[in-house]
Design a protein around this motif. Structure first.
Motif, short mmCIF file in Angstrom:
data_model
loop_
_atom_site.label_atom_id
_atom_site.label_comp_id
_atom_site.label_asym_id
_atom_site.label_seq_id
_atom_site.Cartn_x
_atom_site.Cartn_y
_atom_site.Cartn_z
N ASP A 43 0.82 -0.90 -0.11
CA ASP A 43 0.10 -0.07 -0.05
C ASP A 43 0.79 1.19 -0.03
O ASP A 43 0.79 2.10 -0.69
CB ASP A 43 -0.81 -0.13 1.34
N CYS A 44 1.85 1.09 0.96
CA CYS A 44 2.59 2.41 1.05
C CYS A 44 4.17 2.38 0.78
O CYS A 44 4.88 3.39 0.78
CB CYS A 44 2.42 3.16 2.41
N GLY A 45 4.61 1.19 0.54
CA GLY A 45 6.05 0.79 0.16
C GLY A 45 6.82 0.94 1.37
O GLY A 45 8.21 0.49 1.33
N ALA A 46 6.37 0.97 2.75
CA ALA A 46 7.20 0.72 3.84
C ALA A 46 7.93 -0.48 4.18
O ALA A 46 7.24 -1.53 3.97
CB ALA A 46 6.51 1.53 5.00
N ARG A 47 9.06 -0.44 4.75
CA ARG A 47 9.70 -1.87 5.10
C ARG A 47 8.88 -2.38 6.12
O ARG A 47 8.57 -1.83 7.25
CB ARG A 47 10.93 -1.71 5.26
N LEU A 48 8.57 -3.59 6.03
CA LEU A 48 7.77 -4.47 6.88
C LEU A 48 8.89 -5.22 7.75
O LEU A 48 8.73 -5.46 9.02
CB LEU A 48 6.53 -5.27 6.43
N ALA A 49 9.54 -6.11 7.09
CA ALA A 49 10.68 -7.10 7.78
C ALA A 49 11.51 -7.49 6.78
O ALA A 49 11.20 -7.35 5.41
CB ALA A 49 9.72 -8.15 8.22
N THR A 50 12.63 -7.91 7.40
CA THR A 50 13.69 -8.72 6.52
C THR A 50 13.58 -10.23 6.92
O THR A 50 13.87 -10.62 8.02
CB THR A 50 15.10 -8.16 6.74
N VAL A 51 13.44 -11.13 5.73
CA VAL A 51 13.08 -12.52 6.52
C VAL A 51 14.30 -13.35 5.48
O VAL A 51 14.63 -13.25 4.53
CB VAL A 51 11.51 -12.81 5.77
N PHE A 52 14.50 -14.55 6.20
CA PHE A 52 15.28 -15.43 5.86
C PHE A 52 14.68 -16.37 4.67
O PHE A 52 13.57 -16.94 4.90
CB PHE A 52 15.98 -16.39 7.03
N VAL A 53 15.17 -16.45 3.45
CA VAL A 53 14.75 -17.18 2.39
C VAL A 53 15.40 -18.34 1.84
O VAL A 53 15.24 -19.10 0.81
CB VAL A 53 14.04 -16.16 1.20
N GLY A 54 16.71 -18.31 2.69
CA GLY A 54 17.65 -19.29 1.98
C GLY A 54 17.39 -20.74 2.47
O GLY A 54 16.52 -21.10 3.31
N ASP A 55 18.41 -21.55 2.24
CA ASP A 55 18.50 -23.12 2.44
C ASP A 55 18.65 -22.98 4.19
O ASP A 55 19.60 -22.32 4.65
CB ASP A 55 19.26 -23.84 1.87
N GLU A 56 17.93 -23.93 4.83
CA GLU A 56 18.16 -23.86 6.25
C GLU A 56 19.12 -25.21 6.54
O GLU A 56 19.02 -26.12 5.92
CB GLU A 56 16.86 -24.28 7.00
#
Length: 56
Positions: A43-56
């Motif tokens: 909606d506004c472009g603000a940062r919500l979170a940084t999340v891990f998307v790599g292999d665990e």
């Protein structure tokens, strides 16, 4: 509705955003974009979170 773990509240505009609906962008700093992504409010472009998307 998505689980509460999969939703983020935008502190800028107050929207409740499911992770699947968030815009994704490269993370800030020295984080590897193949491993980390930043979720932004659609909606506004603000940062919500940084999340891990790599292999665990």
């Amino acid at each position: 509705m998505a689980d509460s773990e999969d939703t983020y509240d935008c502190e800028t505009c107050g929207a409740r955003v499911a992770a699947a609906d968030a815009r994704r962008s490269e993370p800030f700093g020295d984080l590897d974009p193949e491993t980390w992504q930043t979720l932004d409010c659609p909606d506004c472009g603000a940062r919500l979170a940084t999340v891990f998307v790599g292999d665990e």
